[in-house]
Design an enzyme around this catalytic site. Structure first.
Site, short mmCIF file in Angstrom:
data_model
loop_
_atom_site.label_atom_id
_atom_site.label_comp_id
_atom_site.label_asym_id
_atom_site.label_seq_id
_atom_site.Cartn_x
_atom_site.Cartn_y
_atom_site.Cartn_z
N GLU A 109 17.53 35.33 14.09
CA GLU A 109 18.89 34.81 13.87
C GLU A 109 19.60 35.42 12.65
O GLU A 109 20.09 34.71 11.78
CB GLU A 109 18.84 33.28 13.77
CG GLU A 109 18.25 32.66 15.03
CD GLU A 109 18.00 31.16 14.96
OE1 GLU A 109 18.39 30.52 13.98
OE2 GLU A 109 17.40 30.63 15.92
N GLU A 118 12.75 30.61 24.22
CA GLU A 118 13.38 29.33 23.90
C GLU A 118 14.28 28.84 25.04
O GLU A 118 15.40 28.39 24.82
CB GLU A 118 14.15 29.45 22.58
CG GLU A 118 13.30 30.04 21.46
CD GLU A 118 13.92 29.91 20.08
OE1 GLU A 118 14.83 29.10 19.91
OE2 GLU A 118 13.44 30.61 19.16
O1 G3I Z 1 7.99 17.27 10.19
C1 G3I Z 1 9.04 16.36 9.82
C2 G3I Z 1 8.51 14.96 9.75
O2 G3I Z 1 7.57 14.88 8.72
C3 G3I Z 1 9.68 14.01 9.49
O3 G3I Z 1 9.23 12.69 9.52
C4 G3I Z 1 10.75 14.18 10.54
C5 G3I Z 1 11.98 13.32 10.29
O4 G3I Z 1 13.18 13.99 10.63
O5 G3I Z 1 11.16 15.53 10.55
C6 G3I Z 1 10.12 16.43 10.86
O6 G3I Z 1 10.61 17.73 10.85
C7 G3I Z 1 11.44 18.09 11.93
C8 G3I Z 1 10.78 19.27 12.63
O7 G3I Z 1 11.64 19.75 13.65
C9 G3I Z 1 9.44 18.90 13.27
O8 G3I Z 1 9.61 17.95 14.24
C10 G3I Z 1 12.78 18.51 11.39
O9 G3I Z 1 13.46 17.36 10.86
C11 G3I Z 1 13.62 19.13 12.47
O10 G3I Z 1 14.82 19.66 11.90
C12 G3I Z 1 12.84 20.25 13.11
O11 G3I Z 1 13.62 20.77 14.14
C13 G3I Z 1 13.19 22.03 14.65
C14 G3I Z 1 14.29 23.06 14.43
O12 G3I Z 1 13.90 24.28 15.01
C15 G3I Z 1 14.53 23.27 12.93
O13 G3I Z 1 15.13 24.47 12.67
C16 G3I Z 1 12.93 21.86 16.13
O14 G3I Z 1 11.79 21.01 16.32
C17 G3I Z 1 12.66 23.23 16.76
O15 G3I Z 1 12.63 23.09 18.16
C18 G3I Z 1 13.78 24.19 16.40
O16 G3I Z 1 13.48 25.45 16.93
C19 G3I Z 1 14.46 26.48 16.70
C20 G3I Z 1 13.73 27.79 16.70
O17 G3I Z 1 12.71 27.76 15.75
C21 G3I Z 1 14.69 28.94 16.44
N1 G3I Z 1 15.79 28.94 17.38
C22 G3I Z 1 16.50 27.69 17.50
C23 G3I Z 1 15.54 26.55 17.80
C24 G3I Z 1 16.28 25.27 17.98
O18 G3I Z 1 16.92 24.89 16.78
#
Ligand code: G3I
Length: 375
Positions: free
Chosen positions: A162, A267
């Protein structure tokens, strides 16, 4: 005498054949009556899934069996991102990624690494760097430690994720701000030095927009001109029921492949919910308030929408098959609807249905439609 012996042998062979247990192929297990994705597409491209930590631990044995039977490539949804695997300079969290490497080996899957250089979910100690040499050293140390650990185990890496904006310009990330655009070829050269056999990708969302595509192509040509090794383009498939058009996706696959690179559809998930105006792609800084109009299917996915989604997936896979000479992997961003990030993006707390398996890990119409293309 000779004839009698022959008759006896023939009788024995028939008797043995009739008592022998039939060999169980994937199609004979009632759970797999439709066959499996990895088997059906094995001569076309890898079929992958992104796994969360719980799925990597294989704690739900039923779901673990489903993953092992359906997919022949895996990616960590979160645990190999810099802030998770390398949260501070001397701290590495390799436990869960190691489990993923072992899972991939056990089930004969191509292990795809995600991701080495990304502005988001970036460790704060790297995010805070303001100096070009320090940034180069930090990127080198990170890539050496992480790609080095999985060298010989990963099949491929998203080296840079990205880095391009929707208008085709380079994202003003901390990497660009400190090192200028040289950080791109530096990252690819470093990854190739550390793991010369890994297949190296540039990965991004909204890759079908004309301006962004032109920007990505310009950037890749510069990386190639620098002598760095880049092998593939990952087109994130965070798409909807209507967008982007099959034509736009096809043009993009053709233009990226024309750079001499393989294309992966990474993805992949198909959003079925109405979204606030102007939201598409996967820029997680976009978010909107939860309103009932954005969350219409809390009680279940209506049949007509499930069918529309199945048709959409079938159209996409028909296109991927048409271009299978250019495509080396199609990865779904998750396994089942209930655990998809799409329940929380761009509106938190919705009930979305973007994948091939429902909240009970049962096959949806979309799964059947993709399998029907191969039967
Ligand atoms: O691990 C913490 C946990 O400890 C906490 O209690 C909880 C509360 O919000 O958050 C957890 O972390 C979250 C993490 O996913 C794991 O579940 C984050 O808030 C959340 O923002 C994070 O989102 C991920 C996102 O990337 C962040 O950038 C998504 O799961 C994941 O699917 C997404 O994947 C990205 C690719 O890497 C790149 N391309 C886009 C794609 C979608 O955004």
């Amino acid at each position: 005498m000779k004839l009698n012996l022959l008759l006896l042998a023939a009788t024995l062979m028939v008797a043995c054949a009739s008592t022998e247990e039939p060999k169980k192929g994937p199609g004979e297990n009632p759970e797999n009556q439709l066959g499996t994705l990895r088997e059906a597409y094995k001569n076309d491209f890898y079929i992958g899934a992104a796994l969360n930590s719980r799925q990597i631990s294989e704690s739900n044995t039923e779901q673990a069996a489903l993953i092992a039977s359906q997919f022949n490539s895996v990616t960590a949804e979160n645990v190999m991102k810099s802030s998770q695997i390398h949260p501070s300079e001397d701290v590495f969290n390799f436990d869960i990624p190691d489990k993923l490497a072992a899972l991939a080996a056990k089930h004969d899957m191509a292990f795809h690494g995600h991701t080495l250089v990304w502005h988001s979910q970036l460790s704060s100690f790297i995010n805070d760097i303001t100096d070009s040499t320090k940034m180069a050293n930090a990127l080198k140390a990170h890539i050496e430690a992480v790609a080095g650990r999985y060298s010989g185990k990963v099949y491929s890496w998203d080296v840079v994720n990205e880095a391009v904006e929707g208008d085709g310009s380079l994202r003003k990330s901390v990497f660009l701000n400190t090192m200028g655009e040289d950080y791109l070829s530096f990252a690819f050269k470093t990854a190739a030095d550390v793991d010369p056999n890994a297949f190296l990708y540039y990965n991004d969302y909204s890759m079908t927009g004309a301006q962004k595509r032109a920007g990505v192509i310009k950037m890749v040509k510069k990386i190639q001109a620098s002598g760095a090794k880049i092998d593939g383009i990952g087109m994130q498939g965070h798409w909807g029921l209507e967008y982007p058009s099959i034509q736009e996706i096809e043009t993009s696959i053709e233009q990226y492949a024309a750079l001499g690179l393989k294309v992966a559809i990474t993805e992949l998930d198909i959003d079925v919910l109405p979204n606030p105006d102007g939201v598409s792609g996967a820029d997680i800084s976009q978010s909107a308030e939860l309103k009932a109009e954005y969350n219409p299917y809390v009680d279940g996915l209506p049949d007509d929408i499930a069918e529309k989604q199945a048709k959409r997936y079938a159209d996409l896979f028909a296109l991927f098959l048409k271009h299978k000479d250019k495509i080396d992997r199609v990865t779904f961003w998750g396994v089942n609807d209930g655990e998809s990030w799409k329940n929380n993006f761009p509106v938190n707390g919705r009930t979305n249905y973007p994948l091939l398996f429902d909240r009970d890990n049962k096959k949806k119409k979309a799964f059947e439609a993709i399998m029907a293309l191969k039967n």
